[in-house]
Design a protein around this motif. Sequence first.
Motif, short mmCIF file in Angstrom:
data_model
loop_
_atom_site.label_atom_id
_atom_site.label_comp_id
_atom_site.label_asym_id
_atom_site.label_seq_id
_atom_site.Cartn_x
_atom_site.Cartn_y
_atom_site.Cartn_z
N VAL A 54 18.77 30.82 -101.38
CA VAL A 54 18.55 29.85 -100.32
C VAL A 54 19.54 28.69 -100.48
CG1 VAL A 54 16.92 28.23 -99.27
CG2 VAL A 54 16.12 30.46 -100.10
N ILE A 55 20.18 28.30 -99.40
CA ILE A 55 21.12 27.18 -99.45
C ILE A 55 20.67 26.09 -98.46
CG2 ILE A 55 23.08 28.59 -100.13
CD1 ILE A 55 24.01 28.51 -97.18
N THR A 56 21.20 24.91 -98.67
CA THR A 56 20.89 23.79 -97.77
C THR A 56 21.81 23.82 -96.56
OG1 THR A 56 22.44 22.26 -98.81
CG2 THR A 56 20.20 22.39 -99.75
N GLU A 57 21.49 23.04 -95.57
CA GLU A 57 22.36 22.93 -94.39
C GLU A 57 23.72 22.36 -94.77
OE1 GLU A 57 19.13 21.64 -91.01
OE2 GLU A 57 19.11 20.67 -92.98
N ASP A 58 23.72 21.39 -95.70
CA ASP A 58 25.00 20.81 -96.13
C ASP A 58 25.85 21.85 -96.86
OD1 ASP A 58 24.16 18.45 -95.06
OD2 ASP A 58 23.60 17.53 -96.96
N GLU A 59 25.22 22.70 -97.67
CA GLU A 59 25.96 23.76 -98.35
C GLU A 59 26.49 24.77 -97.33
OE1 GLU A 59 23.70 23.88 -102.70
OE2 GLU A 59 22.82 24.93 -100.99
N LYS B 37 19.33 32.82 -91.15
CA LYS B 37 18.65 32.38 -92.36
C LYS B 37 19.65 31.63 -93.24
CE LYS B 37 15.04 35.92 -92.79
NZ LYS B 37 14.48 36.96 -93.68
N LEU B 38 19.22 30.52 -93.79
CA LEU B 38 20.10 29.75 -94.67
C LEU B 38 20.08 30.38 -96.06
CD1 LEU B 38 19.34 26.10 -93.53
CD2 LEU B 38 21.51 27.32 -93.29
N GLU B 39 20.81 31.48 -96.20
CA GLU B 39 20.90 32.20 -97.46
C GLU B 39 22.35 32.59 -97.70
OE1 GLU B 39 18.35 35.57 -97.46
OE2 GLU B 39 16.49 34.40 -97.45
N MET B 40 22.72 32.66 -98.97
CA MET B 40 24.04 33.12 -99.36
C MET B 40 23.92 33.78 -100.71
SD MET B 40 27.58 30.95 -99.64
CE MET B 40 27.51 30.61 -97.89
N ASP B 41 24.41 34.97 -100.82
CA ASP B 41 24.31 35.74 -102.07
C ASP B 41 22.87 35.80 -102.53
OD1 ASP B 41 27.07 36.05 -102.02
OD2 ASP B 41 27.39 34.21 -103.18
#
Length: 630
Positions: free
Chosen positions: A199-204, A192-196
């Motif tokens: 939701v984050i982007t692929e570039d992030e 999953k594109l998650e951090m803390d």
Amino acid sequence: MGEVHMPDPVCLIKNQDEDTLVINDEAIQILNSISQPVVVVAIVGRYRTGKSYLMNKLAGKCSGFALGATVQSKTKGIWMWCILHPTKPNHTLVLLDTEGLGDVEKGDSNNDAWIFSLAILLSSTLVYNSVTTIDQDSLDKLHYVTELTELIKVKSTNDLSATNEEEEEDESADFKKFFPNFIWCVRDFFLKLEMDNKVITEDEYLHNALRLKQGCSKSKAQYNRPRECILHYFHAHKCFAFERPAYETDLQRLEELTESQLSPSFLHKAKQFCEFVYETSKVKRLQGGHSVTGRMLGSLATSYVESIKNGSIPCMENAVLSLATVENTAATKEGLSIYMDKMSQGDIVFPMEQEDFLKLHSDCENMAVEAFLKRSFKDDKREYQTKLMIDLNQKFNEFRSTNEEASIKKCKDIIQELDASLEQKIKNGDFSKPGGHKEFVAEKQRILNSYENIPAKGVKAKEVLEEFLKNMDSIEKSILSTDSCLSKIDKERELEKMRNEALAYKLQLETEERERLQQIQGEQKKNLEAQLQMLMKKLENERSEMKREFEWVIDQKQKEKDIWMSQGFKNKAGMLDLQIEDLEKKKAETGMIDIVMNGVGLLADAASLVLPGVCGKVAKGAAILLNRFF
């Protein structure tokens, strides 16, 4: 031929005997036929990670580059597919599919490193393909990026006065200037594109994966090294995360699957990837903003592969200088060929009047010089343009002689036709009687009047007429001497009149010949000024492009500095301050008008030798020509 239609890919660089790279002549012939600018997209990555599928999608095809369905790598060497660019008219998209890195059957890491380096050297966009996640393992497998300074040189090492430290600093800035855009494609992505909890982007996701660790331990240096290189050398970092396209059993026949059998999410991501590549991938360029054509790309590829075969490190500067020699030589030939073709077109008929001939010459010369300037580059000493000037001047004189000879032939034919009746009367002795001289003069005047009234005789009309009058002179004197109607005094008056007319005609011819030469020199001077103006415009554009290049690199280095600062690496940021300061100095030097003036001055000085009758008389030489522009 400006574009190419390839139904299938061909091998560009072969892997011969598993460890020797060889250029494929068939591919080079295809590239040589492409005069359009090329956008070059290369893909690299571990073998069996689906690289070929993405390249087929970029080509708008379901098949082409071999996909393979087993653990054995299908792509060997570097394969090429040239297609019309889907969104950029008059451009060619060149797709390069590379042999999978880490192929256990090959067992030669040096060969992998060269394949990786060539992909970078030839492309304007580099796609790195990996599977599942961006983690330390995937970055470790990209270890080739940490060896780039040992595999690629930007500048020649002939300048022994530079220290190793200075050379490294210079090249680190130049790497970013010349290296391609960087896209990381993560295949079979399952996280999953998650951090803390956000939701984050692929570039992030990519940006976070490239973050460095603080500290000086060996393990942290090893961790940071590939990340530093990606940030340091590449630009426009982009990430695409693809989920698995189909069930594992279907992956073995991916070429056969219809889009309805593939994951909608995968298809959507593939569409986004293709659109991004089409939109953002730039034309491959050389220093100074020169667009690379297909034939130039082929020359670069050949030069790099030859360096590797000879045990040398591929050097961008040397390859470009070699390419400049080839292209400038070809540009000289192309310019001359255009001049010759235009001057020899079927609707052009000699003889021509001088004004028309000089206009034709000027138009053709301008087209020749424009074609030369469009193709040539790095002709810093103006030696190739001077060679073209010499060749054009030689061909101009040849065509001028052709025009004069055609005029002489036509005028002699006219004279012969008009003089036929007079010759017959002379043979018959019609003028050997009292009053014969008067009849002869009248007959001669009739010929002169008829001759003058015939148009389009060309530049030698008066010279041919003078020759005719000289031939008639002795005949007229003979007729005059036997004419019993004229007294001795009358005959002397007629002889004096003949001498005065001949002298006047000779002076008139000399005056007109000087005027013709002055007209030619005036036209050559005008053409030279036009050529200098065209060169000045080209040099101005090159100077502006180089200035923009420096501004772009400075901006990229500033962004890199901001990354180091945000991550707490003040020392690295400080080193970038020195690089930016050096780049600013170079940008200022590039902005100096002297670069343009020196280039134009060199050509003007050469012209003073090639066209001494033009430059030598124009206000003390070539410097005055420059004053017209500055």
